[in-house]
Write a protein that holds these residues in place. Structure first.
Motif, PDB file in Angstrom:
ATOM      1  N   ARG A  53       0.776  -1.261   0.163  1.00 65.78           N
ATOM      2  CA  ARG A  53       0.123  -0.021   0.063  1.00 65.78           C
ATOM      3  C   ARG A  53       0.814   1.198   0.030  1.00 65.78           C
ATOM      4  O   ARG A  53       0.697   2.150  -0.627  1.00 65.78           O
ATOM      5  CB  ARG A  53      -0.919  -0.077   1.201  1.00 65.78           C
ATOM      6  N   TYR A  60      -3.172  -4.059  -5.514  1.00 63.49           N
ATOM      7  CA  TYR A  60      -4.128  -4.955  -6.087  1.00 63.49           C
ATOM      8  C   TYR A  60      -3.530  -5.776  -6.961  1.00 63.49           C
ATOM      9  O   TYR A  60      -3.990  -6.822  -6.905  1.00 63.49           O
ATOM     10  CB  TYR A  60      -4.880  -3.926  -7.153  1.00 63.49           C
ATOM     11  N   GLU A  61      -2.318  -5.724  -7.530  1.00 62.21           N
ATOM     12  CA  GLU A  61      -1.654  -6.755  -8.434  1.00 62.21           C
ATOM     13  C   GLU A  61      -1.096  -7.871  -7.415  1.00 62.21           C
ATOM     14  O   GLU A  61      -1.237  -9.016  -7.607  1.00 62.21           O
ATOM     15  CB  GLU A  61      -0.293  -6.156  -9.102  1.00 62.21           C
ATOM     16  N   ASP A  63      -2.528  -8.606  -4.385  1.00 68.91           N
ATOM     17  CA  ASP A  63      -3.469  -9.411  -4.050  1.00 68.91           C
ATOM     18  C   ASP A  63      -4.144 -10.366  -5.183  1.00 68.91           C
ATOM     19  O   ASP A  63      -4.440 -11.502  -4.994  1.00 68.91           O
ATOM     20  CB  ASP A  63      -4.707  -8.301  -3.695  1.00 68.91           C
ATOM     21  N   LEU A  64      -4.392  -9.688  -6.338  1.00 72.38           N
ATOM     22  CA  LEU A  64      -4.724 -10.484  -7.564  1.00 72.38           C
ATOM     23  C   LEU A  64      -3.719 -11.969  -7.735  1.00 72.38           C
ATOM     24  O   LEU A  64      -4.337 -12.914  -7.934  1.00 72.38           O
ATOM     25  CB  LEU A  64      -4.783  -9.766  -8.619  1.00 72.38           C
ATOM     26  N   VAL A  88      -9.304 -11.817   0.274  1.00 69.83           N
ATOM     27  CA  VAL A  88      -9.021 -10.633  -0.445  1.00 69.83           C
ATOM     28  C   VAL A  88      -9.210  -9.413  -0.071  1.00 69.83           C
ATOM     29  O   VAL A  88     -10.526  -9.154   0.693  1.00 69.83           O
ATOM     30  CB  VAL A  88     -10.074 -10.837  -1.670  1.00 69.83           C
ATOM     31  N   TYR A  89      -8.567  -8.045  -0.158  1.00 71.30           N
ATOM     32  CA  TYR A  89      -8.907  -6.928   0.225  1.00 71.30           C
ATOM     33  C   TYR A  89     -10.133  -6.005  -0.148  1.00 71.30           C
ATOM     34  O   TYR A  89     -10.423  -6.456  -1.564  1.00 71.30           O
ATOM     35  CB  TYR A  89      -7.522  -5.888  -0.087  1.00 71.30           C
ATOM     36  N   SER A  91     -10.417  -3.239  -1.181  1.00 80.35           N
ATOM     37  CA  SER A  91     -10.313  -2.345  -2.357  1.00 80.35           C
ATOM     38  C   SER A  91      -9.961  -3.262  -3.656  1.00 80.35           C
ATOM     39  O   SER A  91     -10.196  -2.733  -4.536  1.00 80.35           O
ATOM     40  CB  SER A  91      -8.811  -1.574  -1.836  1.00 80.35           C
ATOM     41  N   THR A  92      -9.624  -4.488  -3.546  1.00 80.10           N
ATOM     42  CA  THR A  92      -9.589  -5.214  -4.623  1.00 80.10           C
ATOM     43  C   THR A  92     -10.825  -5.749  -5.167  1.00 80.10           C
ATOM     44  O   THR A  92     -11.248  -5.630  -6.215  1.00 80.10           O
ATOM     45  CB  THR A  92      -8.785  -6.550  -4.242  1.00 80.10           C
ATOM     46  N   ARG A  95     -12.855  -3.103  -7.281  1.00 79.71           N
ATOM     47  CA  ARG A  95     -12.356  -2.648  -8.584  1.00 79.71           C
ATOM     48  C   ARG A  95     -13.168  -3.173  -9.819  1.00 79.71           C
ATOM     49  O   ARG A  95     -13.468  -4.385  -9.830  1.00 79.71           O
ATOM     50  CB  ARG A  95     -11.076  -2.873  -8.696  1.00 79.71           C
ATOM     51  N   GLU A  97     -12.086  -4.199 -12.599  1.00 80.05           N
ATOM     52  CA  GLU A  97     -11.331  -5.299 -13.484  1.00 80.05           C
ATOM     53  C   GLU A  97     -11.500  -6.385 -12.493  1.00 80.05           C
ATOM     54  O   GLU A  97     -11.740  -7.666 -13.098  1.00 80.05           O
ATOM     55  CB  GLU A  97     -10.106  -5.132 -13.313  1.00 80.05           C
ATOM     56  N   PHE A  98     -11.875  -6.509 -11.186  1.00 80.00           N
ATOM     57  CA  PHE A  98     -12.056  -7.787 -10.489  1.00 80.00           C
ATOM     58  C   PHE A  98     -13.435  -8.314 -10.969  1.00 80.00           C
ATOM     59  O   PHE A  98     -13.538  -9.521 -10.851  1.00 80.00           O
ATOM     60  CB  PHE A  98     -12.102  -7.341  -8.831  1.00 80.00           C
TER      61      PHE A  98
END
Length: 106
Positions: A53, A60-61, A63-64, A88-89, A91-92, A95, A97-98
Motif C-alpha cells: 500500500r 491490487y496486483e 492481491d490478485l 481478498v482486500y 479495495s480489490t 475494482r 477489473e476484479f
C-alpha cells in the motif's frame, strides 16, 4: 524491519501458499481450507501488504496474483475435496477489473 521489495516478490513470484484445514467440530471432518500467503523472510504478512500500500503500485496486483496462484496451487482442486477460502482486500473487490475477472472465470 527490512523487506524484499514488493515489486520483486510479484515479478519473481517469491511466495507460496499454505492451506489451513477448516474443521467441522460436529463430526471432526475437514470441510475446507483457508489459503494463506507466505513470503520467505516475512514474518508478518499484513505488514508486507501494508508495504505494498505504501509503495502505491502493488496492492491490487499482489492481491490478485496471490488469489490466482492460491487457486491454481490448491492441492485438492482436482479431487474436489473441500472448499477453498481465500482472503481478498475490499479495495480489490471494489475494482471494476476484479468484477470482470470473476465474470470471465466464474
Amino acid at each position: 524491519m527490512t523487506f524484499i521489495p514488493v515489486r520483486s516478490v510479484i515479478d519473481k513470484q517469491l511466495f507460496e501458499h499454505v492451506y489451513q484445514p477448516l474443521w467441522n467440530l460436529m463430526n471432526w471432518s475437514i470441510f475446507g481450507y483457508e489459503s494463506l500467503l507466505r513470503v520467505n523472510g516475512v514474518k508478518n504478512i499484513e505488514q508486507f501488504f501494508q508495504k505494498a500500500r505504501e509503495e502505491g503500485c502493488c496492492l491490487y496486483e499482489l492481491d490478485l496474483i496471490s488469489l490466482e496462484s492460491s487457486i491454481s496451487q490448491f492441492p485438492f482442486l482436482e479431487q474436489k475435496r473441500g472448499l477453498l477460502f481465500v482472503n481478498v482486500y475490499p479495495s480489490t473487490i471494489s475494482r471494476r477489473e476484479f468484477a470482470q475477472l470473476l465474470k470471465k472465470n466464474g
